[in-house]
Design a protein around this motif. Structure first.
Motif, PDB file in Angstrom:
ATOM      1  N   ASP A   1      35.633 -38.898  48.046  1.00  0.00           N
ATOM      2  CA  ASP A   1      34.942 -38.399  49.122  1.00  0.00           C
ATOM      3  C   ASP A   1      33.369 -38.259  48.941  1.00  0.00           C
ATOM      4  OD1 ASP A   1      34.144 -36.508  51.812  1.00  0.00           O
ATOM      5  OD2 ASP A   1      35.232 -38.704  52.480  1.00  0.00           O
ATOM      6  N   LYS A   2      32.588 -39.492  49.452  1.00  0.00           N
ATOM      7  CA  LYS A   2      31.379 -39.187  49.950  1.00  0.00           C
ATOM      8  C   LYS A   2      30.772 -37.363  50.119  1.00  0.00           C
ATOM      9  CE  LYS A   2      30.486 -43.903  50.341  1.00  0.00           C
ATOM     10  NZ  LYS A   2      29.279 -45.392  51.125  1.00  0.00           N
ATOM     11  N   TYR A   3      31.407 -37.423  50.656  1.00  0.00           N
ATOM     12  CA  TYR A   3      31.053 -35.739  51.437  1.00  0.00           C
ATOM     13  C   TYR A   3      31.460 -35.175  50.450  1.00  0.00           C
ATOM     14  CZ  TYR A   3      30.502 -31.637  53.836  1.00  0.00           C
ATOM     15  OH  TYR A   3      30.291 -30.042  54.308  1.00  0.00           O
ATOM     16  N   GLU A   4      32.301 -35.219  50.140  1.00  0.00           N
ATOM     17  CA  GLU A   4      32.905 -33.647  48.964  1.00  0.00           C
ATOM     18  C   GLU A   4      32.037 -34.195  47.233  1.00  0.00           C
ATOM     19  OE1 GLU A   4      36.735 -35.314  48.588  1.00  0.00           O
ATOM     20  OE2 GLU A   4      37.379 -33.830  50.344  1.00  0.00           O
ATOM     21  N   ALA A   5      31.606 -35.442  47.186  1.00  0.00           N
ATOM     22  CA  ALA A   5      30.409 -35.681  46.159  1.00  0.00           C
ATOM     23  C   ALA A   5      29.334 -34.931  46.094  1.00  0.00           C
ATOM     24  CB  ALA A   5      31.011 -36.657  45.301  1.00  0.00           C
ATOM     25  N   GLY A   6      28.568 -35.332  47.395  1.00  0.00           N
ATOM     26  CA  GLY A   6      27.805 -34.557  47.679  1.00  0.00           C
ATOM     27  C   GLY A   6      27.630 -32.966  47.291  1.00  0.00           C
ATOM     28  N   VAL A   7      28.481 -32.693  47.973  1.00  0.00           N
ATOM     29  CA  VAL A   7      28.362 -30.942  48.220  1.00  0.00           C
ATOM     30  C   VAL A   7      28.814 -30.129  46.073  1.00  0.00           C
ATOM     31  CG1 VAL A   7      30.384 -29.238  48.588  1.00  0.00           C
ATOM     32  CG2 VAL A   7      29.408 -31.083  50.302  1.00  0.00           C
ATOM     33  N   TYR A   8      29.973 -31.079  46.128  1.00  0.00           N
ATOM     34  CA  TYR A   8      29.633 -31.246  44.344  1.00  0.00           C
ATOM     35  C   TYR A   8      28.444 -31.572  43.442  1.00  0.00           C
ATOM     36  CZ  TYR A   8      31.835 -31.579  39.774  1.00  0.00           C
ATOM     37  OH  TYR A   8      31.919 -31.247  38.559  1.00  0.00           O
ATOM     38  N   SER A   9      27.936 -32.187  43.959  1.00  0.00           N
ATOM     39  CA  SER A   9      26.539 -32.594  43.026  1.00  0.00           C
ATOM     40  C   SER A   9      25.833 -31.086  43.847  1.00  0.00           C
ATOM     41  CB  SER A   9      25.996 -33.561  43.370  1.00  0.00           C
ATOM     42  OG  SER A   9      26.305 -34.858  43.117  1.00  0.00           O
ATOM     43  N   TYR A  10      25.643 -30.887  44.608  1.00  0.00           N
ATOM     44  CA  TYR A  10      24.599 -30.156  45.590  1.00  0.00           C
ATOM     45  C   TYR A  10      25.251 -28.766  44.719  1.00  0.00           C
ATOM     46  CZ  TYR A  10      22.274 -26.346  48.806  1.00  0.00           C
ATOM     47  OH  TYR A  10      21.867 -25.640  49.011  1.00  0.00           O
ATOM     48  N   ILE A  11      25.701 -27.829  44.647  1.00  0.00           N
ATOM     49  CA  ILE A  11      26.629 -27.363  43.536  1.00  0.00           C
ATOM     50  C   ILE A  11      26.247 -26.663  42.314  1.00  0.00           C
ATOM     51  CG2 ILE A  11      28.741 -25.258  43.367  1.00  0.00           C
ATOM     52  CD1 ILE A  11      30.231 -26.204  45.839  1.00  0.00           C
ATOM     53  N   TRP A  12      26.170 -27.845  41.932  1.00  0.00           N
ATOM     54  CA  TRP A  12      26.190 -28.109  39.989  1.00  0.00           C
ATOM     55  C   TRP A  12      24.535 -27.747  40.236  1.00  0.00           C
ATOM     56  CZ3 TRP A  12      27.016 -26.858  35.433  1.00  0.00           C
ATOM     57  CH2 TRP A  12      28.662 -26.804  35.680  1.00  0.00           C
ATOM     58  N   ALA A  13      23.420 -28.264  40.821  1.00  0.00           N
ATOM     59  CA  ALA A  13      22.450 -28.129  41.245  1.00  0.00           C
ATOM     60  C   ALA A  13      21.439 -26.570  41.172  1.00  0.00           C
ATOM     61  CB  ALA A  13      21.449 -29.018  42.230  1.00  0.00           C
ATOM     62  N   GLU A  14      22.597 -26.369  42.225  1.00  0.00           N
ATOM     63  CA  GLU A  14      22.250 -24.828  42.336  1.00  0.00           C
ATOM     64  C   GLU A  14      22.801 -23.888  41.232  1.00  0.00           C
ATOM     65  OE1 GLU A  14      22.558 -23.145  46.792  1.00  0.00           O
ATOM     66  OE2 GLU A  14      25.077 -23.907  46.168  1.00  0.00           O
ATOM     67  N   ILE A  15      23.435 -24.139  40.727  1.00  0.00           N
ATOM     68  CA  ILE A  15      24.089 -23.374  39.376  1.00  0.00           C
ATOM     69  C   ILE A  15      23.026 -23.541  38.712  1.00  0.00           C
ATOM     70  CG2 ILE A  15      25.404 -23.587  37.521  1.00  0.00           C
ATOM     71  CD1 ILE A  15      28.359 -24.336  39.413  1.00  0.00           C
ATOM     72  N   TRP A  16      22.964 -25.190  38.278  1.00  0.00           N
ATOM     73  CA  TRP A  16      21.594 -25.148  36.945  1.00  0.00           C
ATOM     74  C   TRP A  16      20.229 -23.754  37.496  1.00  0.00           C
ATOM     75  CZ3 TRP A  16      21.505 -31.336  34.784  1.00  0.00           C
ATOM     76  CH2 TRP A  16      22.844 -30.245  33.729  1.00  0.00           C
ATOM     77  N   SER A  17      19.545 -24.637  38.675  1.00  0.00           N
ATOM     78  CA  SER A  17      18.918 -24.345  39.540  1.00  0.00           C
ATOM     79  C   SER A  17      18.747 -22.257  39.216  1.00  0.00           C
ATOM     80  CB  SER A  17      18.489 -24.008  40.608  1.00  0.00           C
ATOM     81  OG  SER A  17      17.463 -23.499  41.350  1.00  0.00           O
ATOM     82  N   ALA A  18      19.472 -21.914  39.980  1.00  0.00           N
ATOM     83  CA  ALA A  18      19.874 -20.373  39.410  1.00  0.00           C
ATOM     84  C   ALA A  18      19.739 -19.745  37.482  1.00  0.00           C
ATOM     85  CB  ALA A  18      20.490 -19.559  40.009  1.00  0.00           C
ATOM     86  N   ASP A  19      20.334 -20.678  36.843  1.00  0.00           N
ATOM     87  CA  ASP A  19      20.565 -20.403  35.243  1.00  0.00           C
ATOM     88  C   ASP A  19      19.140 -20.689  35.036  1.00  0.00           C
ATOM     89  OD1 ASP A  19      22.278 -20.332  33.108  1.00  0.00           O
ATOM     90  OD2 ASP A  19      21.669 -21.510  32.273  1.00  0.00           O
ATOM     91  N   ALA A  20      18.413 -21.434  35.145  1.00  0.00           N
ATOM     92  CA  ALA A  20      17.599 -21.929  34.483  1.00  0.00           C
ATOM     93  C   ALA A  20      16.372 -20.711  35.269  1.00  0.00           C
ATOM     94  CB  ALA A  20      16.927 -23.336  35.298  1.00  0.00           C
ATOM     95  N   PHE A  21      16.102 -20.053  36.121  1.00  0.00           N
ATOM     96  CA  PHE A  21      15.620 -18.606  36.835  1.00  0.00           C
ATOM     97  C   PHE A  21      15.909 -17.552  35.767  1.00  0.00           C
ATOM     98  CE2 PHE A  21      14.414 -15.433  39.721  1.00  0.00           C
ATOM     99  CZ  PHE A  21      12.662 -15.327  39.017  1.00  0.00           C
ATOM    100  N   ALA A  22      17.437 -17.959  36.122  1.00  0.00           N
ATOM    101  CA  ALA A  22      17.603 -16.325  34.563  1.00  0.00           C
ATOM    102  C   ALA A  22      16.713 -16.562  33.506  1.00  0.00           C
ATOM    103  CB  ALA A  22      19.151 -16.685  34.680  1.00  0.00           C
TER     104      ALA A  22
END
Length: 80
Positions: A1-22
């Motif tokens: 489903d496109k929605y689920e793929a979008g949510v998955y991508s968004y969460i990974w972007a948040e993970i990379w962003s938080a880890d980069a800030f760390a």
């Protein structure tokens, strides 16, 4: 489903962003010289390499490790 793929991508972007800030937190947010060094490393890897390599490879060059969910959980108050 496109929605689920979008949510998955968004969460990974948040993970990379938080880890980069760390990475900046780890060198000390009150240490201008170290922040500048980390900023240059970020610029020379993540920003400079962009889409020329696989995103995970670029990120690993920046952090010398893969991103983990720990920083995101900490930033959301779910982990000490």
């Amino acid at each position: 489903d496109k929605y689920e793929a979008g949510v998955y991508s968004y969460i990974w972007a948040e993970i990379w962003s938080a880890d980069a800030f760390a990475a900046f937190e780890e060198v000390g947010l009150d240490k201008p010289e170290e922040l500048a060094r980390m900023g240059r490393k970020f610029r020379n890897t993540v920003l400079a390499l962009g889409g020329s390599k696989h995103p995970e490879q670029v990120y690993h060059e920046f952090r010398n490790k893969s991103a983990t969910v720990d920083a995101l959980l900490r930033h959301k108050g779910l982990l000490d």
